[in-house]
Design an enzyme around this catalytic site. Structure first.
Site, short mmCIF file in Angstrom:
data_model
loop_
_atom_site.label_atom_id
_atom_site.label_comp_id
_atom_site.label_asym_id
_atom_site.label_seq_id
_atom_site.Cartn_x
_atom_site.Cartn_y
_atom_site.Cartn_z
N ASP A 11 0.89 -1.17 0.00
CA ASP A 11 0.00 0.00 0.00
C ASP A 11 0.92 1.21 0.00
O ASP A 11 1.64 1.45 0.97
CB ASP A 11 -0.87 -0.06 1.26
CG ASP A 11 -1.77 1.17 1.41
OD1 ASP A 11 -1.55 2.17 0.70
OD2 ASP A 11 -2.67 1.12 2.27
N TYR A 228 1.19 0.12 14.83
CA TYR A 228 0.24 -0.01 13.73
C TYR A 228 0.70 0.78 12.51
O TYR A 228 1.01 1.95 12.60
CB TYR A 228 -1.15 0.49 14.14
CG TYR A 228 -2.10 0.44 12.98
CD1 TYR A 228 -2.61 -0.77 12.58
CD2 TYR A 228 -2.43 1.58 12.27
CE1 TYR A 228 -3.46 -0.84 11.49
CE2 TYR A 228 -3.28 1.52 11.18
CZ TYR A 228 -3.80 0.30 10.80
OH TYR A 228 -4.62 0.23 9.72
N LYS A 231 -2.96 -2.84 7.74
CA LYS A 231 -3.14 -4.29 7.77
C LYS A 231 -2.26 -4.97 6.73
O LYS A 231 -1.84 -4.34 5.77
CB LYS A 231 -4.61 -4.63 7.54
CG LYS A 231 -5.38 -4.82 8.85
CD LYS A 231 -4.93 -6.07 9.61
CE LYS A 231 -5.49 -6.08 11.02
NZ LYS A 231 -4.78 -6.97 11.93
C1 F6R Z 1 -7.79 -0.62 7.70
C2 F6R Z 1 -7.57 0.70 7.11
C3 F6R Z 1 -8.51 1.80 7.43
C4 F6R Z 1 -7.83 2.86 8.30
C5 F6R Z 1 -8.82 3.99 8.67
C6 F6R Z 1 -8.15 5.12 9.43
O1 F6R Z 1 -6.78 -1.49 7.37
O2 F6R Z 1 -6.63 0.89 6.38
O3 F6R Z 1 -9.67 1.33 8.03
O4 F6R Z 1 -7.31 2.28 9.46
O5 F6R Z 1 -9.38 4.54 7.49
O6 F6R Z 1 -7.05 5.55 8.67
P1 F6R Z 1 -6.08 6.76 9.08
O7 F6R Z 1 -5.61 6.49 10.49
O8 F6R Z 1 -4.98 6.65 8.05
O9 F6R Z 1 -6.87 8.01 8.96
MG MG Z 2 -4.11 2.05 3.13
MG MG Z 3 -4.85 -2.32 2.03
#
Ligand code: F6R
Ligand code: MG
Ligand code: MG
Length: 364
Positions: A11, A228, A231
């Site tokens: 990603d 973190y 994923k």
């Molecule tokens: C799960 C994922 C999303 C983000 C969520 C918050 O793997 O990628 O659910 O965790 O959109 O994202 P941030 O912290 O980048 O704003």
């Molecule tokens: Mg992402």
């Molecule tokens: Mg992804």
């Protein structure tokens, strides 16, 4: 002909939010791999995306863990990150956890699945790619494909797979591995692989010949980074037909969606929904988790395909069931088992809230 398939994914920035990849990013990856093909490093390639993950599918003759191939993948992701930065995509460079390439992308953020084999007269390959889930997501389907006669009738009635398969299982926390033989040791094996947060099936081998049958990416981003960062969104390569399960036996586990870790903020349980590539962009509560399946025939390393294998109305009912499961789980909001257990959550405020309220806790 000896051929290596490398599927390396990362990603490098989401469009919009974490829902998808921008076409310019994918185009940049294609240009990079096209250059490597013209230069002779790759025999062939295919670039695709599952949700916000760029997928580099590469056929070559450099073997597994080739520094040249891993460097190509890393450099490609760096170039894609530059595009993502210029468009101010969300989380640009998210999975590139190191500043510079050092010989192998393993442990640097991208997910890797590679297998080397001698191409058969007809070499059928299925590549699974998932978004919004973790590396243990393949345990249940791989068990069904290679060990469950209720899924794979070939285990019962095809003499070339009747002896069964060997599973290589990795303990992702202790960094050790064990090989277990199916069907004799399935009860022992299930003790481990039924806990996919810790144990993941890395590879499966045909028992009679020792040939590689399947390999998956087992990188756990949170364990690599110690915090973190997103994923794992794992991938898995499966060889098919002949002494390996048929395409229909390989896809069949996904006809009954199972519940995996991931979804919103990597902190929930949700159903793994099998979808066509065009439907692999998770938007409902950043999910539910998706899986796509790209099918290829190999012709002297040329990737003939892909066929978008879940683009089949026969999986409509699975998608419907996954949506029903998603509704059911969503009703629980912030409660377990929709929310992951405390130690599995990718986002948590527990330390700071517990600290703030520490003085207010009284003995019972
Ligand atoms: C799960 C994922 C999303 C983000 C969520 C918050 O793997 O990628 O659910 O965790 O959109 O994202 P941030 O912290 O980048 O704003
Ligand atoms: Mg992402
Ligand atoms: Mg992804």
């Amino acid at each position: 002909m000896d051929i290596t398939l490398s599927v390396i994914k990362a990603d490098v920035g989401g469009y919009v939010g974490h829902s998808s990849c921008h076409p310019d990013v994918i185009q940049k990856a294609r240009e990079s791999l096209e250059g490597a093909k013209e230069g002779g490093l790759l025999v062939d390639y295919h670039v695709t995306a599952c949700g916000d993950d760029v997928q580099l599918i590469m056929a070559h003759q450099k073997g597994e863990n080739s520094e040249q191939i891993h460097k190509l993948a890393w450099d490609t992701f760096v170039e894609c990150t530059n595009v993502a930065r210029s468009l101010k995509l969300h989380g640009a460079g998210q999975d590139l956890l190191a500043d510079a390439f050092s010989g192998n992308v393993k442990g640097m953020g991208p997910g890797v699945a590679e297998m080397q084999f001698t191409e058969r007269e007809a070499e059928t390959i299925v590549i699974f790619m998932a978004d919004k889930t973790a590396s243990g997501a393949w345990n249940l389907p791989l068990y069904k494909i290679f060990a469950d006669p209720f899924n794979t009738i070939g285990l019962v009635i095809a003499s070339n797979m009747h002896s069964g398969f060997t599973f290589e299982i990795h303990d992702l926390k202790e960094h050790q591995k064990i090989s277990l033989s199916s069907p004799e040791e399935i009860y022992d094996m299930l003790v481990f692989i039924g806990a996919p947060g810790r144990y993941a099936i890395k590879a499966v081998y045909h028992k009679d010949t020792g040939e590689i049958a399947a390999v998956s990416s087992t990188e756990k981003l949170s364990l690599i980074a110690g915090r973190y960062v997103g994923k794992d969104d794992p991938v898995c390569i499966v060889r098919s037909q002949g002494k390996f399960p048929a395409v229909g036996e390989i896809l069949e586990p996904f006809a009954s969606p199972h519940i995996v870790q991931g979804w919103m903020r990597g902190s929930h349980h949700g159903p793994l929904m099998p979808v066509a590539v065009r439907d692999s962009n998770p938007c409902r509560f950043d999910g539910p988790p998706r899986v796509i399946a790209a099918g290829f025939q190999l012709a002297n390393g040329k990737l003939v395909g892909p066929r978008d294998l879940f683009d089949d109305p026969a999986f409509d009912e699975a998608r419907h069931q996954a949506n029903t499961m998603a509704d059911f789980l969503r009703r629980m909001g912030p409660f377990e088992p929709h929310r992951l257990p405390l130690e599995e959550m990718e986002y948590t405020t527990m330390p700071e809230v517990a600290k703030k309220l520490a003085s207010r806790f009284q003995p019972i």
